[in-house]
Design a protein around this motif. Sequence first.
Motif, mmCIF file in Angstrom:
data_model
loop_
_atom_site.group_PDB
_atom_site.id
_atom_site.type_symbol
_atom_site.label_atom_id
_atom_site.label_comp_id
_atom_site.label_asym_id
_atom_site.label_seq_id
_atom_site.Cartn_x
_atom_site.Cartn_y
_atom_site.Cartn_z
ATOM 1 N N ILE A 215 0.871 -1.177 0.000
ATOM 2 C CA ILE A 215 0.000 0.000 0.000
ATOM 3 C C ILE A 215 0.907 1.225 0.000
ATOM 4 O O ILE A 215 1.926 1.241 0.677
ATOM 5 C CB ILE A 215 -1.004 0.006 1.184
ATOM 6 C CG1 ILE A 215 -0.303 -0.246 2.513
ATOM 7 C CG2 ILE A 215 -2.108 -1.016 0.966
ATOM 8 C CD1 ILE A 215 -1.232 -0.114 3.711
ATOM 9 N N ALA A 216 0.538 2.243 -0.756
ATOM 10 C CA ALA A 216 1.428 3.363 -1.082
ATOM 11 C C ALA A 216 2.733 2.738 -1.596
ATOM 12 O O ALA A 216 2.680 1.736 -2.304
ATOM 13 C CB ALA A 216 1.621 4.280 0.099
ATOM 14 N N ALA A 282 -3.174 -10.618 -3.635
ATOM 15 C CA ALA A 282 -3.091 -9.564 -2.619
ATOM 16 C C ALA A 282 -4.402 -9.454 -1.859
ATOM 17 O O ALA A 282 -4.425 -9.257 -0.635
ATOM 18 C CB ALA A 282 -2.735 -8.236 -3.277
ATOM 19 N N VAL A 283 -5.518 -9.612 -2.564
ATOM 20 C CA VAL A 283 -6.833 -9.553 -1.920
ATOM 21 C C VAL A 283 -6.986 -10.737 -0.962
ATOM 22 O O VAL A 283 -7.477 -10.605 0.154
ATOM 23 C CB VAL A 283 -7.953 -9.536 -2.988
ATOM 24 C CG1 VAL A 283 -9.317 -9.766 -2.351
ATOM 25 C CG2 VAL A 283 -7.938 -8.220 -3.756
ATOM 26 N N ARG A 284 -6.508 -11.904 -1.387
ATOM 27 C CA ARG A 284 -6.591 -13.071 -0.516
ATOM 28 C C ARG A 284 -5.773 -12.847 0.762
ATOM 29 O O ARG A 284 -6.240 -13.113 1.870
ATOM 30 C CB ARG A 284 -6.063 -14.317 -1.231
ATOM 31 C CG ARG A 284 -6.270 -15.602 -0.444
ATOM 32 C CD ARG A 284 -5.728 -16.812 -1.188
ATOM 33 N NE ARG A 284 -4.281 -16.928 -1.043
ATOM 34 C CZ ARG A 284 -3.683 -17.506 0.017
ATOM 35 N NH1 ARG A 284 -4.407 -17.961 1.019
ATOM 36 N NH2 ARG A 284 -2.379 -17.579 0.069
ATOM 37 N N GLN A 285 -4.551 -12.326 0.588
ATOM 38 C CA GLN A 285 -3.711 -12.077 1.763
ATOM 39 C C GLN A 285 -4.385 -11.069 2.688
ATOM 40 O O GLN A 285 -4.369 -11.220 3.901
ATOM 41 C CB GLN A 285 -2.336 -11.556 1.328
ATOM 42 C CG GLN A 285 -1.482 -12.583 0.611
ATOM 43 C CD GLN A 285 -0.968 -13.676 1.553
ATOM 44 O OE1 GLN A 285 -0.999 -13.530 2.776
ATOM 45 N NE2 GLN A 285 -0.531 -14.786 0.973
ATOM 46 N N VAL A 297 -0.498 -4.816 3.148
ATOM 47 C CA VAL A 297 -1.945 -4.578 3.142
ATOM 48 C C VAL A 297 -2.629 -5.296 4.303
ATOM 49 O O VAL A 297 -3.681 -4.873 4.777
ATOM 50 C CB VAL A 297 -2.559 -4.993 1.779
ATOM 51 C CG1 VAL A 297 -2.491 -6.490 1.568
ATOM 52 C CG2 VAL A 297 -3.981 -4.500 1.639
ATOM 53 N N THR A 298 -2.014 -6.381 4.794
ATOM 54 C CA THR A 298 -2.652 -7.154 5.873
ATOM 55 C C THR A 298 -2.777 -6.334 7.153
ATOM 56 O O THR A 298 -3.600 -6.657 8.014
ATOM 57 C CB THR A 298 -1.864 -8.438 6.171
ATOM 58 O OG1 THR A 298 -0.514 -8.078 6.487
ATOM 59 C CG2 THR A 298 -1.886 -9.396 5.001
#
Lengths: 340, 437
Positions: A215-216, A282-285, A297-298
Amino acid sequence: MLLRWGQLNSKRTAATSNSSRLVEQTDPPLREAGGWNHRAPLRLSRTDLPTACKVANRRYHPPSQVFLRAVPIAIAKMRLIIRENKQQTSLWVAEYIVHRINAFKPSKDRPFVLGLPTGSSPELVYANLVKFYKNGRVSFKHVVTFNMDEYVGIPTSHPQSYHSFMFKHLFQHVDIPPSQIHIPSLENYQQYDDLIAKYGGIELFLCGVGSDGHIAFNEPGSSLSSKTRIKTLTKETIMANARFFDGNIEAVPKSAITVGVKTVIDAREVVLIADGRGKAEAVRQALEGSISHMWTVTALQMHPKFVMAVDEAATEELRVKTVKYFKEIEGDQDKPKAKL
Amino acid sequence: MAAAAMRPSRTESLPTDRLVRLTNCLLPVDGRLVPGSLLINSTTGIIVSPQDTFYDSKLPASSTVDLGGRLLVPGFIDVQINGAYGFDFSDASKSDEQYAKGLREVNRQFVSTGVTGYLPTITSQKDNVYHHTLPHLGPSPRDPSLGSSSLGAHVEGPFLNPDKNGIHPRHVLQTPKDGLHSLETVYGKDNLDKKIKMITLAPELLPPASLPSLPSVLASKNIVLSAGHSTATYSQLIASNINMITHLYNAMNQPQQREPGIPGAVLADATRSRYFGIIADGVHVHPANIKWAYKSNPSGLCLVTDAMSLLGLPDGEYVWGNGESIVKTGGVLTLKGTTKIAGSCVTLVECLNNFMRYTGIGIAEAIKCVTATPARMLGLEGVKGSLGAGADADLCVLDVRSDGAVSVEQVWKFGVKVFEKGARKGARPGVVELSRL
């Protein structure tokens, strides 16, 4: 489920919103801010309270001095919004931002503080925001913005700079005064987090996510408690960005200034947009993985008000169970006027 | 050359500046018309970047001008024009005061044709005419109230080949025996250093020793050397290092199967930046030749009018210097009682319209031939003939008629509107004494 002091929000749950309960009295300005308290103390253990209050830029009152009274609060909650495609997803996000700005009723003395990203996913969100502005549905006159990152070593007028991106896709089309815009730079990055705090913190941080979960410019391995700083870009990022610089690796900036993971988490609400198969892992993590600085992101799993808006393709790595669960709590999303 | 002095003293915008946003217009970008807006600083007279103004100066536009969907293009540049509105740049019979007054008046009226920058052109004259007129014809100061700006004078002659004299009187033509020294003697050294922007000469007349170096010597003085009124062969021109041709096809040898001549030299290789003026009045050059020239070297074509002082005057009969009369019919001049062409008085926008009709190209591409291309040829790329940030805010608002032709609706000079159609004073008819020739 109601949260009590000292209880960590280890489970996500359907919120029983509008419930009233006893909470710590807050300073008047916070109550005025819609009467909703999304601040950190609610989900942190008591020993963390002094830190949390510091983060939220508020004074900490030891329990003996706390005056208890009933105010409505929002329950910590994670949402996953799934839409058919990128267009639908960005439309929902834009609708949501407009809804939040208008519900906030921003004024000169109490502006809506908005954190902003760049990239291909937000681009369509901005196009929709511009459309809504032109239709008179929203005004940015009392919106203060903080962008999350910018390259170091290219002029702001460079076509690939994030200054140029923001001007091209959003700022030149809407009524936001130039003085209310902030983009991190070599000059201001050391005061960037203080500046955000001066405005009372970010009300809503819009985020994208990289396929490696960054993220960023907080790439894998970045500290989850990082603040705004200069980051050297990884070789992979430089190679990937070369396509924006006529394929010339030499021309790609080697470092960037970025807000930290903590800067994002400190926002009262984080809205993350992800689309396409490339973002599925990434969405899954972000949803099913463990909190780890290898997938920055988590860290948002710890956030009390986190909304992920994704398209169908980006859910492909999720378990069916996960998707079903979120679809269930969001209700019927195929209604023309889906809930915001 | 005073080109540097003509630039604004600063490029950044201050809070006290007057910024104007021209909106709801079509702009030529990369050969296409795109809807957009343009931000100009009326105080410094330049086009500014909306992004830099937004982020750095934090300035909103002070006023917005809605152009009603019309075209916004850079102001036109004419690098060959002999006079207008009854004023002849080569007229040395006037006193200095009269000449300066006449020139000021012409500049104010001339800007209404859309030409915001031009090279006042002196035809072949006796030395004293150059000494008298050139001091007036140097680059104009930065002042929108002065109207159209001189970008420096163009001296077409007297070093021309007598075999290709056109209407230049043979008895005043000279040979530049001493190269640069001859030029200094005839035009005056001071004029050469400060007033002249372009020199048309016949390269074959130059002494072989001075030929290869002369273009670069003059380039160091910011002067463009142009070949014209010349019998130069293909190889002579290539060897001359000259990269500009005065009114291509006119007053030169035409391409032959074994001797392509000047046209062949300038059109055969579009990769070398060679430029050429072309008169698209429909009379001087056949439309097919214009199309051919454009297709061969599109980035070198500069439309010029080569207009005489009758430009801008009403149609009718005018007295020529030697007692003869010429008849002006639109942009065409004929000797009275004959069909002999007596020069042109076409406007540049008429040339532009002709040019689009002949070649079939659209305005977004054609506009370059009266803006960016002549600016680049003069070494003024990004300063004139451009809509880029930092360029002078010399602009034209054009209306497109149903047949594709354009007309000049508004003219802006250094960020200030100096002409609007409809508010125009009627030009009065009259007999004008044309003293020269």
